[in-house]
Design a protein around this motif. Sequence first.
Motif, PDB file in Angstrom:
ATOM      1  N   SER A 169       0.848  -1.365   0.358  1.00 36.04           N
ATOM      2  CA  SER A 169      -0.188  -0.584   0.156  1.00 36.04           C
ATOM      3  C   SER A 169       0.966   0.877   0.228  1.00 36.04           C
ATOM      4  N   GLY A 170       0.172   2.045   0.197  1.00 36.44           N
ATOM      5  CA  GLY A 170       1.137   3.331  -0.070  1.00 36.44           C
ATOM      6  C   GLY A 170       1.021   4.630  -1.405  1.00 36.44           C
ATOM      7  N   GLY A 171       0.268   5.532  -1.505  1.00 35.84           N
ATOM      8  CA  GLY A 171       0.361   6.140  -2.733  1.00 35.84           C
ATOM      9  C   GLY A 171       0.413   5.395  -4.602  1.00 35.84           C
ATOM     10  N   LEU A 172      -0.300   3.883  -4.128  1.00 34.97           N
ATOM     11  CA  LEU A 172      -0.686   3.607  -5.219  1.00 34.97           C
ATOM     12  C   LEU A 172      -1.558   4.117  -6.059  1.00 34.97           C
ATOM     13  N   GLY A 173      -1.902   4.312  -7.369  1.00 33.10           N
ATOM     14  CA  GLY A 173      -3.282   4.529  -7.833  1.00 33.10           C
ATOM     15  C   GLY A 173      -2.551   3.226  -9.541  1.00 33.10           C
ATOM     16  N   PRO A 174      -3.442   3.870 -10.655  1.00 36.34           N
ATOM     17  CA  PRO A 174      -3.865   2.984 -12.122  1.00 36.34           C
ATOM     18  C   PRO A 174      -2.998   3.302 -12.549  1.00 36.34           C
ATOM     19  N   CYS A 175      -1.971   3.785 -12.796  1.00 31.14           N
ATOM     20  CA  CYS A 175      -0.635   4.610 -13.408  1.00 31.14           C
ATOM     21  C   CYS A 175       0.953   4.195 -12.760  1.00 31.14           C
ATOM     22  N   ASN A 176       0.301   3.380 -11.647  1.00 28.97           N
ATOM     23  CA  ASN A 176       2.328   3.312 -11.221  1.00 28.97           C
ATOM     24  C   ASN A 176       1.189   1.721 -10.238  1.00 28.97           C
ATOM     25  N   VAL A 177       0.935   1.187 -10.219  1.00 24.54           N
ATOM     26  CA  VAL A 177       0.422  -0.013  -9.179  1.00 24.54           C
ATOM     27  C   VAL A 177       0.983  -1.296 -10.390  1.00 24.54           C
ATOM     28  N   GLY A 178       1.742  -1.172 -11.416  1.00 25.61           N
ATOM     29  CA  GLY A 178       1.820  -1.531 -12.400  1.00 25.61           C
ATOM     30  C   GLY A 178       3.141  -2.258 -12.571  1.00 25.61           C
TER      31      GLY A 178
END
Length: 221
Positions: A169-178
């Motif tokens: 977790s922490g600062g994840l979003g659609p653009c960086n989770v991959g």
Amino acid sequence: MAPRGSPIVKICGLSTEDTLDAALDAGAERVGFVFFPRSPRHLALARAAALAARARGRAAIVALTVDADDAALGEIVAAVAPDMLQLHGREAPERAAAVRARFGRPVIKALGVSTAAEVAGAAAYRGSVDEILFDAKPPEGSALPGGNGVSFDWRLLAALDLPVPFMLSGGLGPCNVGEALRVTRAPAVDVSSGVETAPGVKSPELIAAFVGAARGATPPP
């Protein structure tokens, strides 16, 4: 349900029917409800119970608390009947073990980390919890232990050998989770502020995009 080999996805801090439905329709395996009055995602018990009833049988229901005592946890368990309890405060291994024994639910312990030594400290929870959630340490002066939209160096988890399963977790979003999944090989990911348009305001579109991005991530060989 996630395709074989895909990470478990948890959408945390849900508070409305439409965003809960977005998480369920996208296939998130876990949905999280926050019980911490200082959080913009905090829910009253009656509200959480109604949302939990809507989700039951479609996703695991996770109740997030921060240094809650047994009385508060008992009220949450009685009203919401969560499948899992997430401890997001300063709970020591002994406290986490006591919560798991008293309430008969799997326990996720969140740890804010920024160094390799802090990551290694998770081993102290072996036998006390069912999962560890690695989150970024909150910014200086933050009133919240999580949901702050900041990340940590994912390389700290790249060669992790932990005796219990972990979530990222922490600062994840659609653009960086991959990319986060490729670096860490995390078996599960958790998002809250990364799918919001304002603190506590979830976006159905961002939720769907996050789950899709997590499902599309391919770990390195």
